[in-house]
Design an enzyme around this catalytic site. Structure first.
Site: not given
Length: 312
Positions: A52, A76, A78, A142
């Site tokens: 992680d 991560g 995406s 994002y």
């Protein structure tokens, strides 16, 4: 006595190794003899180690124990359609995770870190060519996380000497993609005789990159010796609207029929000009090899041929 090549002596830690790009990078590096430590927060294979990226102690322990010399960071959140209602997780994983890996690279003398960024960092642009010098204007958390990741890569390089490269990767399609994909939807609908109907996209462009080209770009970024820059566009040679893409697909797979309305993709609404690819060609030696038609054909074969073979 044969001396191992520098490439064979490397140990490359790949994050997101159960995902679309990470799994491809693991395969490509292993095929040529590189020792690879495949990691993922949610492994889908026995040979993938649980890691992680939000847990710095675990990262430091693994990097030190395995004597990691390189990191290819494919893990991560995406895409802008993932975790949209949980922006804090995007920040924690994409920004915090990248910072943790860079810090481990600094502490343990990792030779290079390659970071998967995204064309979404540009936000909305003018219609003309989009070189890497174009201002980043993220319109989603994002995209902002990818801008932040690039900034961290640059800062660790400048202040701490950690050699890092960021790739602004186009819209990836092909075998292994699990998140939403317009091309996959076209092909799957055609297979069952269903028309693809979208309430958007009539004049909306996409810059697709076949998965094998994206993997090649990441490996080229790991391999390159002394690039002048740290940020590179990685994209294919097509810049087409969704209807134009559907037309190409219809010439490859029988039964592709699509209808569109006006407007952008609500999951990824940024409208960008065509990204330039010259810097990656000049400094990384990377040029996309798969045309859109070739990629669609290969994707269709992967989706449907296993089923067809069962009737042989």
């Amino acid at each position: 006595m044969t001396t191992a090549s520098p490439r064979q002596r490397d140990t490359v830690l790949v994050t997101g190794a159960s995902g679309l790009l990470g799994s491809g990078v693991v395969t490509k590096l292993r095929e040529r003899g590189t020792r690879v430590l495949a990691t993922d927060a949610f492994p889908r294979a026995d040979e993938v180690t649980v890691l992680d990226v939000t847990q710095p102690t675990a990262i430091h322990s693994l990097v030190a124990k395995e004597q990691v010399t390189g990191i290819v960071h494919c893990g991560g959140i995406s895409g802008p359609m993932v975790a949209r209602d949980n922006p804090q997780s995007i920040i924690d994983i994409n920004i915090g995770g990248t910072a943790n890996l860079l810090e481990a690279a600094r502490v343990h003398g990792v030779r290079r870190l390659v970071f998967c960024s995204s064309l979404t960092v540009y936000g909305n642009t003018d219609e003309g060519p989009v070189p890497e010098t174009t201002a980043t204007q993220p319109t989603s958390v994002y995209a902002a996380s990818k801008v932040a990741g690039e900034a961290l890569v640059n800062a660790y390089a400048t202040q701490h000497g950690v050699d890092g490269i960021s790739l602004r990767i186009g819209t990836v399609y092909g075998p292994g993609r699990r998140t939403a994909c317009f091309i996959r939807t076209l092909l799957q609908n055609a297979a069952v005789g269903t028309e693809t109907v979208l309430p958007f996209g009539r004049d909306f462009p996409r810059q697709y990159l076949y998965v094998q080209d994206a993997v090649d770009a990441l490996v080229h970024a790991w391999d390159t010796k002394s690039p002048v820059h740290r940020v590179f566009n990685a994209t294919g040679d097509s810049y087409l609207t969704l209807p134009q893409i559907a037309e190409i697909a219809s010439g490859i797979v029988p039964g592709v029929v699509a209808r569109f309305e006006d407007g952008p993709d609500p999951d990824d609404p940024d409208r960008q000009g065509q990204l330039t690819a010259q810097r990656a060609s000049d400094e990384l030696g990377f040029t996309a090899r798969w045309s859109l038609a070739e990629g669609i054909k290969a994707y269709a074969n992967d989706l449907f041929l296993p089923e067809d073979r069962s009737h042989d």
